[in-house]
Design a protein around this motif. Structure first.
Motif, short mmCIF file in Angstrom:
data_model
loop_
_atom_site.label_atom_id
_atom_site.label_comp_id
_atom_site.label_asym_id
_atom_site.label_seq_id
_atom_site.Cartn_x
_atom_site.Cartn_y
_atom_site.Cartn_z
N ILE A 214 2.15 7.02 -7.00
CA ILE A 214 1.28 8.15 -7.36
C ILE A 214 1.96 9.47 -7.07
CG2 ILE A 214 -0.91 9.29 -6.84
CD1 ILE A 214 -2.07 6.52 -6.25
N VAL A 215 2.58 9.58 -5.89
CA VAL A 215 3.23 10.84 -5.50
C VAL A 215 4.44 11.13 -6.38
CG1 VAL A 215 4.48 12.02 -3.65
CG2 VAL A 215 2.40 10.73 -3.13
N VAL B 261 -8.97 10.33 -6.36
CA VAL B 261 -8.29 10.68 -5.11
C VAL B 261 -9.23 11.46 -4.18
CG1 VAL B 261 -6.43 12.02 -4.09
CG2 VAL B 261 -5.99 10.62 -6.11
N ILE C 212 0.83 -1.20 0.00
CA ILE C 212 0.00 0.00 0.00
C ILE C 212 0.87 1.25 0.00
CG2 ILE C 212 -1.70 1.32 1.31
CD1 ILE C 212 -2.79 -1.41 2.31
N VAL C 213 1.93 1.24 0.80
CA VAL C 213 2.85 2.38 0.86
C VAL C 213 3.51 2.57 -0.50
CG1 VAL C 213 5.01 3.22 1.85
CG2 VAL C 213 3.28 2.22 3.33
N TYR C 214 3.92 1.47 -1.12
CA TYR C 214 4.56 1.57 -2.45
C TYR C 214 3.58 2.16 -3.48
CZ TYR C 214 5.97 0.10 -7.10
OH TYR C 214 6.26 0.10 -8.44
N GLY C 215 2.32 1.70 -3.46
CA GLY C 215 1.32 2.22 -4.38
C GLY C 215 1.14 3.72 -4.24
N LEU C 216 1.12 4.22 -3.00
CA LEU C 216 1.00 5.65 -2.76
C LEU C 216 2.24 6.39 -3.24
CD1 LEU C 216 -0.60 5.63 0.82
CD2 LEU C 216 -1.73 6.21 -1.34
N MET C 217 3.42 5.79 -3.03
CA MET C 217 4.67 6.42 -3.47
C MET C 217 4.71 6.56 -4.98
SD MET C 217 7.52 4.70 -0.94
CE MET C 217 8.85 5.37 -1.94
N GLN D 284 -11.82 9.22 -2.57
CA GLN D 284 -11.29 8.42 -1.46
C GLN D 284 -11.04 9.28 -0.22
OE1 GLN D 284 -7.94 6.08 -2.75
NE2 GLN D 284 -8.96 5.45 -4.63
#
Length: 314
Positions: free
Chosen positions: A205-206, A261, A198-203, A264
């Motif tokens: 996007i950012v 985004v 989950i952290v990787y997925g957010l990274m 959510q």
């Protein structure tokens, strides 16, 4: 933490559900998907041919447009045929390795397109702030460096995705509730601690869309500052018109992401089939609309397209 009472080992074959809940309408969905594919291929191929043939278009703005068309063609080529296979022939099975490959290439091309849009924003910034040095600043060497940077970032950001999924040992099911192998869709059916994923997925996007959108907004803020310093309204209008096509493409490309985004963040939970349809719009609509926007709003492109139709008419 995702716990599974009846887990299965890493499957050799995944099953893509298409658009869950709307299986009976798959044939109807295939019609717009096929039309999008045809229009995107013809439109982007036409732009590439025009830029290649017309020597006067061998300038930074149009070379970046050619780069955008190459990415768009690649994006629809790795997404739409597989979706049509699901909708037309019920070809839902995909091998684990093919799923990993799709998981890398589809978002990679999306990240590349975002990077090209950032490069095009820089192009417009230079054209308005330093018009006399435009071709000097944006020489061929810089364009090549920007293209390599766009490619390198996509590879660096997306390479961990298949590696991380390859390490997943057990799954709740082998059915992926999507029309393609999306990273988070596969992670959601896995068992065990998924916090790193989950952290990787957010990274991702950012580091891609978030980064690009921030600098695009910054570029256009500086462009607006420069434009409003021009005393002549006619000159202001001309300056704005040079950015019009790019602004339309940016709005079209980023609006589905911003919508998802915000939904959510505000706690709005969309129906699964609606979320999947919106996610498909990320990859399908921009490649179709981009050549239409540039063909309609760019004088040189418009003249060439009219010339082609005139010759066919004769």
């Amino acid at each position: 933490m995702s716990s599974c009472n009846n887990s299965i080992p890493q499957p050799l074959i995944f099953v893509l559900a298409g658009i869950p809940g709307l299986e009976s309408s798959h044939v109807w969905f295939s019609v717009p998907f096929f039309l999008v594919f045809v229009v995107a291929v013809i439109g982007n191929a036409t732009i590439l041919c025009i830029i290649r043939v017309e020597k006067s278009l061998h300038e930074p703005m149009f070379l970046l447009l050619a780069m955008l068309s190459v990415v768009d063609l690649s994006l629809v080529s790795v997404t739409v045929p597989r979706m049509l296979g699901i909708f037309w022939m019920n070809a839902k099975e995909i091998s684990f390795n093919a799923c990993l490959t799709q998981m890398f290439f589809i978002p990679s091309f999306y990240v590349m397109e975002s990077g090209v849009l950032l490069a095009m924003a820089f192009d417009r910034f230079v054209a308005i702030w330093h018009p006399l040095r435009y071709t000097t600043v944006l020489g061929n060497s810089l364009l090549v460096k920007m293209a390599l940077a766009v490619l390198a970032r996509a590879v660096a950001v997306l390479t961990p995705a298949p590696i991380l999924v390859k390490r997943l040992e057990s799954f709740q099911t082998h059915i992926i509730a999507y029309s393609y192998c999306a990273y988070m869709a596969v992670v959601q059916i896995a068992c065990g601690d998924l916090s790193d994923h989950i952290v990787y997925g957010l990274m991702v996007i950012v580091a891609s869309v978030g980064f690009d959108l921030f600098f695009i907004i910054l570029s256009y803020g500086l462009i607006l500052h420069a434009v409003f310093r021009i005393p002549s309204w006619e000159a202001r209008g001309k300056a704005f018109s040079t950015c019009g096509s790019h602004l339309c493409v940016i709005a079209l490309f980023y609006s589905p992401v911003i919508f998802s985004v915000l939904a959510q963040v505000l706690g709005y939970r969309m129906a699964p089939h609606l979320q999947i349809i919106i996610d498909n719009l990320y990859f399908l609509v921009p490649p179709m609309i981009n050549p239409l926007i540039y063909g309609a709003r760019t004088k040189q492109m418009r003249e060439w397209v009219l010339r082609i139709f005139h010759c066919e008419g004769d």
